[in-house]
Write a protein that holds these residues in place. Structure first.
Motif, PDB file in Angstrom:
ATOM      1  N   GLN A   7       1.262  -0.741   0.236  1.00  0.00           N
ATOM      2  CA  GLN A   7       0.240   0.363  -0.022  1.00  0.00           C
ATOM      3  C   GLN A   7       1.368   1.059  -0.150  1.00  0.00           C
ATOM      4  O   GLN A   7       0.133   2.529  -0.041  1.00  0.00           O
ATOM      5  CB  GLN A   7      -1.158  -0.122   0.848  1.00  0.00           C
ATOM      6  CG  GLN A   7      -2.211  -0.739   0.974  1.00  0.00           C
ATOM      7  CD  GLN A   7      -3.140  -0.920   2.359  1.00  0.00           C
ATOM      8  OE1 GLN A   7      -3.107  -0.661   2.947  1.00  0.00           O
ATOM      9  NE2 GLN A   7      -4.072  -1.733   2.127  1.00  0.00           N
ATOM     10  N   SER A   8       2.031   1.172  -0.291  1.00  0.00           N
ATOM     11  CA  SER A   8       2.761   2.468   0.354  1.00  0.00           C
ATOM     12  C   SER A   8       3.112   2.809  -1.577  1.00  0.00           C
ATOM     13  O   SER A   8       3.951   3.943  -1.392  1.00  0.00           O
ATOM     14  CB  SER A   8       4.281   1.942   0.754  1.00  0.00           C
ATOM     15  OG  SER A   8       4.647   0.924   0.537  1.00  0.00           O
ATOM     16  N   HIS A  93      -7.838  -0.888  -3.647  1.00  0.00           N
ATOM     17  CA  HIS A  93      -7.889   0.164  -2.320  1.00  0.00           C
ATOM     18  C   HIS A  93      -7.046  -0.054  -1.030  1.00  0.00           C
ATOM     19  O   HIS A  93      -5.812  -0.770  -1.365  1.00  0.00           O
ATOM     20  CB  HIS A  93      -9.608  -0.636  -1.563  1.00  0.00           C
ATOM     21  CG  HIS A  93      -9.531  -0.604   0.422  1.00  0.00           C
ATOM     22  ND1 HIS A  93     -10.931   0.119  -0.180  1.00  0.00           N
ATOM     23  CD2 HIS A  93      -9.442  -1.084   1.178  1.00  0.00           C
ATOM     24  CE1 HIS A  93     -11.120   0.622   1.719  1.00  0.00           C
ATOM     25  NE2 HIS A  93     -10.222  -0.123   2.120  1.00  0.00           N
ATOM     26  N   GLY A  94      -6.617   0.630  -0.044  1.00  0.00           N
ATOM     27  CA  GLY A  94      -5.945   1.828   0.505  1.00  0.00           C
ATOM     28  C   GLY A  94      -4.493   1.510  -0.106  1.00  0.00           C
ATOM     29  O   GLY A  94      -3.639   2.393   1.012  1.00  0.00           O
ATOM     30  N   ARG A  95      -4.938   2.191  -1.189  1.00  0.00           N
ATOM     31  CA  ARG A  95      -3.379   3.048  -1.767  1.00  0.00           C
ATOM     32  C   ARG A  95      -3.106   4.097  -2.321  1.00  0.00           C
ATOM     33  O   ARG A  95      -4.447   4.474  -2.581  1.00  0.00           O
ATOM     34  CB  ARG A  95      -2.987   1.770  -3.433  1.00  0.00           C
ATOM     35  CG  ARG A  95      -2.235   1.140  -3.001  1.00  0.00           C
ATOM     36  CD  ARG A  95      -1.662   0.614  -4.461  1.00  0.00           C
ATOM     37  NE  ARG A  95      -0.931  -0.792  -4.411  1.00  0.00           N
ATOM     38  CZ  ARG A  95      -1.048  -2.285  -4.603  1.00  0.00           C
ATOM     39  NH1 ARG A  95      -2.070  -2.389  -5.406  1.00  0.00           N
ATOM     40  NH2 ARG A  95      -0.483  -2.881  -4.184  1.00  0.00           N
ATOM     41  N   VAL A  96      -2.392   5.347  -2.903  1.00  0.00           N
ATOM     42  CA  VAL A  96      -2.796   5.925  -3.022  1.00  0.00           C
ATOM     43  C   VAL A  96      -2.482   5.722  -4.847  1.00  0.00           C
ATOM     44  O   VAL A  96      -2.163   5.209  -5.646  1.00  0.00           O
ATOM     45  CB  VAL A  96      -1.530   6.746  -2.988  1.00  0.00           C
ATOM     46  CG1 VAL A  96      -1.495   7.575  -4.117  1.00  0.00           C
ATOM     47  CG2 VAL A  96      -0.861   7.547  -1.175  1.00  0.00           C
ATOM     48  N   GLU A 123     -11.346   2.253  -1.639  1.00  0.00           N
ATOM     49  CA  GLU A 123     -11.014   4.353  -1.438  1.00  0.00           C
ATOM     50  C   GLU A 123     -10.047   4.377  -1.155  1.00  0.00           C
ATOM     51  O   GLU A 123      -8.609   3.466  -1.361  1.00  0.00           O
ATOM     52  CB  GLU A 123     -11.759   3.679   0.428  1.00  0.00           C
ATOM     53  CG  GLU A 123     -13.093   4.123   0.497  1.00  0.00           C
ATOM     54  CD  GLU A 123     -14.136   4.774  -0.592  1.00  0.00           C
ATOM     55  OE1 GLU A 123     -12.995   6.151  -1.125  1.00  0.00           O
ATOM     56  OE2 GLU A 123     -15.360   4.742  -0.808  1.00  0.00           O
ATOM     57  N   LYS A 125      -5.732   5.526  -0.212  1.00  0.00           N
ATOM     58  CA  LYS A 125      -5.334   6.392   0.459  1.00  0.00           C
ATOM     59  C   LYS A 125      -5.039   7.870   0.451  1.00  0.00           C
ATOM     60  O   LYS A 125      -4.832   8.660   1.551  1.00  0.00           O
ATOM     61  CB  LYS A 125      -3.505   5.705   1.211  1.00  0.00           C
ATOM     62  CG  LYS A 125      -2.734   5.915   2.236  1.00  0.00           C
ATOM     63  CD  LYS A 125      -1.850   4.927   2.436  1.00  0.00           C
ATOM     64  CE  LYS A 125      -0.734   5.478   3.112  1.00  0.00           C
ATOM     65  NZ  LYS A 125       0.430   4.842   2.929  1.00  0.00           N
TER      66      LYS A 125
END
Length: 394
Positions: A7-8, A93-96, A123, A125
């Motif tokens: 997710q980074s 989801h949860g990523r930039v 959604e 990040k």
């Protein structure tokens, strides 16, 4: 679901959709493509793309096919969005999220697609909309801010209008723009000096609108691109005589550091002045590639008064640009004596509102020598009329 470590990373994605041809018709997703990017090394780690079959193949118009080649026959055997919804969700989801104009288009289309299958949408990040970002930081030095224009400027080839190719091109464009801004930050272009002598101001009715241009002075100014309005290659300063004061001093607006700006409103009854200020608004917006993501505050206020008004700003010793304050003079216009009628400089400690309130009374008149200072923040943008010199008649 994507791992916490993954997710980074940044997800560049793009959608190809149908173009509605009838009132009330929705967009249908025809292709989804993404690349996963490492923000530390700026390399592509993963990619995926797929065509998507819409519920109604007749939504694919001939004009759309001509732009990207996606035909009804090409998608007839493709999965539906419901078939790929899990994979898209797990990836996003949860990523930039990153993409060009994704906030007003791609993100909206995704949410609509998930709503149609009664599923919660992914959604982010965070989001990086390269259209908004480049509007603020890069400007229109390459022309408009369309991906194909920017790609041509950097020699990246032609935009294919296919999801995976466009996501990759978007990533390359962002890298190129960031490199230009980085190089300018360590080797800035020559600064354009800003003359502050009031003698440089010319009567507003002598300004040739065809000779007004906008230039980038430096890539960053309080985190945003700084630009300047020129008239015949000299920073534009105008003189406006006998402007009637509509409202006295106000501290409603703040500067970049959160300090109150001193300003007051005057009538702008001259059509010539209004046309000049409207032209400056138009030219500056065009230079910035301004879109609806921010609120543009026009120089001339025509909304809430019986006649147009403009706001004049005072420069204080603690203003954004050190080196000068607004010179304020008062002049007794009722006196017949030439010695008494000569303008007298007002001496104030930092231009305190209480000290100056008596001078800027509604109904009075002021001669103003004004600089035009564009600003471009995420929430709002426009041009300020900042006074170098004011002569207040009473």
């Amino acid at each position: 679901m994507a791992s916490i470590v993954d997710q980074s990373k940044i997800a560049f994605f793009d959608l190809e959709t149908t173009v509605p041809t009838r009132p009330g018709e929705a967009h249908a997703i025809l292709e989804f493509g993404y690349i996963l990017v490492c923000p530390e090394r700026l390399i592509e780690l993963e990619s995926f793309s797929t065509l998507v079959r819409p519920h109604d193949l007749s939504l694919i118009s001939d004009s759309f096919v001509r732009s990207n080649g996606i035909t009804a026959d090409a998608v007839v055997s493709a999965p539906t969005f419901s078939d790929i919804a899990d994979r898209v969700y797990d990836f996003l989801h949860g990523r930039v999220w990153a993409g060009h104009n994704i906030l007003s288009f791609d993100c909206v289309r995704l949410r609509e697609a998930y709503a149609q299958i009664n599923r919660p949408p992914p959604e982010p990040k965070g989001t990086i909309d390269s259209l908004a970002l480049l509007t603020q930081r890069f400007g229109r030095r390459a022309g408009d801010l369309k991906i194909d224009t920017l790609a041509a400027y950097f020699g990246l080839g032609q935009q294919r209008h296919r999801s995976l190719a466009d996501a990759r091109m978007n990533f390359e464009v962002v890298k190129c723009c960031a490199t230009v801004l980085f190089l300018e930050s360590i080797n800035p272009r020559e600064q354009i000096p800003i003359p502050v002598e009031s003698d440089n101001a010319i009567p507003y009715n002598e300004v040739c609108m065809a000779s007004i241009t906008v230039v980038s002075v430096s890539p960053y100014f309080h985190r945003f691109q700084k630009i300047q309005i020129l008239h015949r290659d000299i920073p534009l300063q105008i003189r406006c005589d006998s402007m009637r004061i509509r409202f006295g001093l106000s501290t409603k607006y703040l500067d970049y550091a959160g300090r109150p700006r001193l300003s007051f409103m005057v009538d702008a009854n001259s059509p010539t002045l209004c046309n000049l200020l409207d032209a400056c608004d138009h030219i500056t917006k065009r230079f910035l590639g301004f879109d609806c993501n921010s609120e543009w505050r026009p120089l001339v206020n025509r909304k809430f008064s019986e006649s147009p008004t403009v706001r004049l700003n005072l420069r204080t010793e603690d203003g954004e640009r050190s080196g000068w304050m607004t010179e304020i003079y008062h002049k007794d216009s009722s006196s017949s004596s030439s010695s008494l009628s000569a303008p007298q400089m007002v001496s104030c400690s930092g231009y305190d509102v209480a000290e100056l309130d008596w001078l800027f009374r509604p109904g009075g008149f002021v001669d103003a020598y004004l600089c035009l200072e564009p600003y471009n923040y995420p929430e709002n943008a426009g041009i300020r009329l900042v006074a170098k010199k004011l002569i207040v008649h009473y």
